[in-house]
Design an enzyme around this catalytic site. Sequence first.
Site, PDB file in Angstrom:
ATOM      1  N   HIS A  71       1.159 -42.786   6.919  1.00  0.00           N
ATOM      2  CA  HIS A  71       0.579 -43.126   5.616  1.00  0.00           C
ATOM      3  C   HIS A  71      -0.938 -43.001   5.649  1.00  0.00           C
ATOM      4  O   HIS A  71      -1.540 -42.953   6.707  1.00  0.00           O
ATOM      5  CB  HIS A  71       0.959 -44.559   5.229  1.00  0.00           C
ATOM      6  CG  HIS A  71       0.395 -45.563   6.190  1.00  0.00           C
ATOM      7  ND1 HIS A  71       0.977 -45.814   7.417  1.00  0.00           N
ATOM      8  CD2 HIS A  71      -0.707 -46.353   6.118  1.00  0.00           C
ATOM      9  CE1 HIS A  71       0.259 -46.719   8.062  1.00  0.00           C
ATOM     10  NE2 HIS A  71      -0.777 -47.063   7.301  1.00  0.00           N
ATOM     11  N   HIS A 125      -7.140 -41.033   6.626  1.00  0.00           N
ATOM     12  CA  HIS A 125      -6.489 -40.500   7.816  1.00  0.00           C
ATOM     13  C   HIS A 125      -5.031 -40.926   7.882  1.00  0.00           C
ATOM     14  O   HIS A 125      -4.615 -41.854   7.184  1.00  0.00           O
ATOM     15  CB  HIS A 125      -7.221 -40.974   9.075  1.00  0.00           C
ATOM     16  CG  HIS A 125      -7.087 -42.451   9.311  1.00  0.00           C
ATOM     17  ND1 HIS A 125      -7.845 -43.386   8.632  1.00  0.00           N
ATOM     18  CD2 HIS A 125      -6.265 -43.155  10.125  1.00  0.00           C
ATOM     19  CE1 HIS A 125      -7.501 -44.594   9.043  1.00  0.00           C
ATOM     20  NE2 HIS A 125      -6.538 -44.492   9.945  1.00  0.00           N
TER      21      HIS A 125
END
Length: 172
Positions: A34, A115
């Site tokens: 995620h 990220h």
Amino acid sequence: MKYGIAIFPSKPIQDEANSYRKRYDSHYALIPPHITLKSGFEADDATIEELIVELKHIANATKPFKVNINKVSNFSPVSNTIYFKVEPTQELVELQQQLHRGKFTNNMQHSFVPHITIAQNLSDDEFSDVVGTLKMTKFEFEDSIDRFQLLYQLDNGSWTVYETFVFGKEKV
């Protein structure tokens, strides 16, 4: 209860991330790959209902956008965390900022670095080996983002979706 807000990338990106996470990410079993928009925060039932109304407004006003992943990076020397670097688009940065103002508490402890974690809590030697290998690997992903998820944490530490907010479609 503890909540968080994240974007789950498409299955091809999740599959690629999980190919590393299985081996190198101590949180592999706790949450799928995620992009964290808002890290864990505490809220009671009344507060979360109020925030859900706000999340619907934000989602409704947000247009789908694309993100690109072109390389692996890391948070060394702060931590031995390795991640797919998500190029920060204006839409992604603005969405993240909206979740830290107004009715939302600003619980940011670091600057926003979009990220997808693929390795964490590695020993120094393992970190150096994995980073060295991944720096030589080419990554090219483009993903369409059209929703985000409100998550809550279970007693065992894992995270699950509480509600999904689709861009431009939610009605309040």
